[in-house]
Each structure stands twice: as structure tokens, then as C-alpha cells.
Design an enzyme around this catalytic site. Structure first.
Site, PDB file in Angstrom:
ATOM      1  N   TRP A 110       0.779  -1.372  -0.072  1.00 44.60           N
ATOM      2  CA  TRP A 110       0.006   0.162  -0.038  1.00 44.60           C
ATOM      3  C   TRP A 110       0.969   1.265  -0.186  1.00 44.60           C
ATOM      4  O   TRP A 110       0.211   2.355  -0.036  1.00 44.60           O
ATOM      5  CB  TRP A 110      -0.843   0.151   1.194  1.00 44.60           C
ATOM      6  CG  TRP A 110      -2.072  -0.816   0.905  1.00 44.60           C
ATOM      7  CD1 TRP A 110      -2.275  -1.919   0.281  1.00 44.60           C
ATOM      8  CD2 TRP A 110      -2.811  -1.294   2.143  1.00 44.60           C
ATOM      9  NE1 TRP A 110      -3.440  -2.488   0.351  1.00 44.60           N
ATOM     10  CE2 TRP A 110      -3.984  -2.223   1.699  1.00 44.60           C
ATOM     11  CE3 TRP A 110      -3.274  -0.555   3.227  1.00 44.60           C
ATOM     12  CZ2 TRP A 110      -5.046  -2.512   2.378  1.00 44.60           C
ATOM     13  CZ3 TRP A 110      -4.657  -0.995   4.229  1.00 44.60           C
ATOM     14  CH2 TRP A 110      -5.391  -2.144   3.508  1.00 44.60           C
ATOM     15  N   LYS A 111       2.274   0.995   0.037  1.00 44.09           N
ATOM     16  CA  LYS A 111       2.962   2.381   0.199  1.00 44.09           C
ATOM     17  C   LYS A 111       2.328   3.460   1.366  1.00 44.09           C
ATOM     18  O   LYS A 111       2.058   2.701   2.389  1.00 44.09           O
ATOM     19  CB  LYS A 111       3.148   2.961  -1.207  1.00 44.09           C
ATOM     20  CG  LYS A 111       3.645   1.978  -2.264  1.00 44.09           C
ATOM     21  CD  LYS A 111       4.018   2.310  -3.546  1.00 44.09           C
ATOM     22  CE  LYS A 111       4.390   1.391  -4.400  1.00 44.09           C
ATOM     23  NZ  LYS A 111       4.743   1.765  -5.623  1.00 44.09           N
TER      24      LYS A 111
ATOM     25  N   SER B  40       3.426  -2.469 -12.098  1.00 43.75           N
ATOM     26  CA  SER B  40       2.052  -2.286 -13.043  1.00 43.75           C
ATOM     27  C   SER B  40       1.418  -3.521 -13.188  1.00 43.75           C
ATOM     28  O   SER B  40       0.785  -3.669 -14.383  1.00 43.75           O
ATOM     29  CB  SER B  40       2.338  -1.550 -14.281  1.00 43.75           C
ATOM     30  OG  SER B  40       2.867  -0.182 -14.042  1.00 43.75           O
TER      31      SER B  40
ATOM     32  N   GLY C  41       1.384  -2.742  -6.302  1.00 41.34           N
ATOM     33  CA  GLY C  41       1.029  -1.394  -5.622  1.00 41.34           C
ATOM     34  C   GLY C  41      -0.398  -1.038  -5.854  1.00 41.34           C
ATOM     35  O   GLY C  41      -1.217  -1.304  -5.376  1.00 41.34           O
ATOM     36  N   GLY C  42      -0.264  -0.130  -6.819  1.00 39.79           N
ATOM     37  CA  GLY C  42      -1.547   0.681  -7.243  1.00 39.79           C
ATOM     38  C   GLY C  42      -2.774  -0.243  -7.074  1.00 39.79           C
ATOM     39  O   GLY C  42      -3.958   0.077  -6.624  1.00 39.79           O
TER      40      GLY C  42
END
Ligand code: PGA
Length: 249
Positions: A10-11, A208, A229-230
Site C-alpha cells: 500500500w506504500k 504495474s 502497488g496501485g
């Protein structure tokens, strides 16, 4: 047979309330997800407790995004391996390119952290990857092999087999420009050959990864899952991604 893992990084996103909302929505979808995929959520430190409480009796594992290698001491702003263990953490991402590039993390620091994680029963997810310039110069394999050997230096093969590696081309992180799965597969073959014991260790692809492209990675022989990530920030997208990440029979 190596295990398949999908880890959500989630950073620096989500406060405790947002984290709790995510987990509640995600757990509603958990029953429909393939049993063979190990699921790891890596929230920011501030949300580890809240997420840990919610996933405690589920198959979802808790991960941290970084840690210090010492057990305790005068290290303002740092979190130690025993502190993560205390919170119920099982996994810890080490050497993410954002840590290396933005916060000066070195190969030697990643090596110390990797050894400390193993010593405390945490599973390190050791991230390696090349820049766009290194790739253009044909240096991808040399770069990731060097990072891998530096991070795992001095560990016996039995300890190496307990590590999870993540190959994350830096140019593919957060850019929407994911690496061609076959190309990633070849880099991972080189990583696996770089250190004794890595033949048994899962290697994740990161950069990605989306619900639409994860199956192409899962189909590659050297790729054992994804570091996301995103697409891990939304419970529906993350569940859809996991649903497509199991290895085809
Ligand atoms: P991304 O990030 O999926 O948003 O590209 C991956 C990562 O940094 O681990």
C-alpha cells in the site's frame, strides 16, 4: 512445488479508517478466491495493528514495508523486527526501489535486514530491479544478479530457500508500463541461478500488475506471483487480481 503469493504494497496510502474499510470489503470476497494463493497485505506501519486485528483469524497474512535490522536502540523513527513480530507481522518487504532511490538504502543495509528478518522468523520479500537506463544499456541481468547476491550474502542455502524475491523493474513501477512476462521470466531465471537455495524460493513480479495482466505472469514457469502497488489499494481490483493469479493446472 513453490507457493504462489500475491502481496499488496500500500506504500504511504490509507489511514486506519480507510485500511479497515478495505479489509472489511476484501474479506467479503475472500471465500471466492483461489485457496492456492497466499495473500499478503502490507499497509503502512500506522495501520498494521488495525489490519492485523481484522485479518487475524483469516488466511490473509500481514506484511510490513520496511524495518531496521537491530532489535532495539537509539534509532529515532525506526521499527525493529521484534516490534513487527509483536504486531503479528509475517512478511516484510526489504530493498524496495523507492527505499533505495529516495531514502538511500544500500545493498549492505538490505543484507543486514534480510538476515535480521530471517533470524526473527519474518519472511523477507527482497526487491531487486533495474532502471530504464540500465535496461537500455543491456545491464538488467548483471544489475539484478548483483543486488540479489549482495542481499543474500553469507546466508546458508537453507535460509535462502525461506526468502521471497521480488523482481521489480523500476521503469515499470507505477507507470502502467508493465514488463513483458517472457522478459521478466528470463530475468527471474537469472535471479534464481544467482544464489544457492533460490531454486526453491518464490519469485514475484512487480511493476504495474493489474487484474488484466496478472494471468500472463502466472503462466510463466519462473514467476510465482506478484507484488502489487496501485492495484492493491482497491478491494475489488485486488480480489480480481488474486482470482486471476493462480497457476493454471
Ligand atoms: P505498482 O507498484 O503495482 O503500482 O507498479 C509495485 C510496487 O512498487 O511494488
Amino acid at each position: 512445488m513453490r507457493r504462489t503469493i500475491v502481496a499488496g504494497n500500500w506504500k504511504m496510502y490509507k489511514d486506519t479508517h480507510e485500511a479497515a474499510l478495505f479489509v472489511d470489503a476484501f474479506l467479503d470476497r475472500l471465500g471466492a478466491l483461489p485457496a492456492g494463493v497466499e495473500i499478503v497485505l502490507c499497509p503502512p506501519f500506522s495501520a498494521l495493528f488495525a489490519v492485523g486485528q481484522r485479518v487475524r483469524r483469516t488466511r490473509v497474512r500481514l506484511g510490513a514495508q520496511n524495518m531496521h535490522w537491530e532489535d532495539c536502540g537509539a534509532y529515532t523513527g525506526e521499527i525493529s523486527p521484534p516490534m513487527l513480530v509483536d504486531l503479528g507481522v509475517d512478511y516484510v518487504i526489504l530493498g524496495h526501489s523507492e527505499r533505495r532511490t529516495l531514502f538511500g538504502e544500500t545493498d549492505d543495509g538490505v543484507r543486514r535486514k534480510t538476515a535480521a528478518a530471517l533470524a526473527h522468523g519474518l519472511t523477507p520479500i527482497v526487491a531487486v530491479g533495474e532502471t530504464a537506463a540500465q535496461r537500455d544499456a543491456g545491464l538488467t541481468t548483471a544489475r539484478v544478479v548483483a543486488q540479489t547476491q549482495a542481499a543474500l550474502e553469507g546466508l546458508p542455502a537453507g535460509a535462502v530457500a525461506k526468502i521471497v524475491m521480488a523482481y521489480e523493474p523500476i521503469w515499470a513501477i507505477g507507470t502502467g508500463r508493465n514488463c513483458d512476462p517472457e522478459e521478466a521470466n528470463e530475468v527471474m531465471r537469472a535471479i534464481r541461478g544467482a544464489v544457492d537455495g533460490l531454486a526453491e524460493a518464490p519469485i514475484l513480479y512487480g511493476g504495474s500488475v493489474k487484474p488484466e495482466n496478472v494471468a500472463a505472469y502466472a503462466a510463466c514457469g519462473e514467476i510465482d506471483g506478484a507484488l502489487v502497488g496501485g492495484a492493491s489499494l482497491d478491494p475489488n481490483a485486488f480480489a480480481a487480481l488474486i482470482a486471476s493469479a493462480s497457476v493454471p493446472e
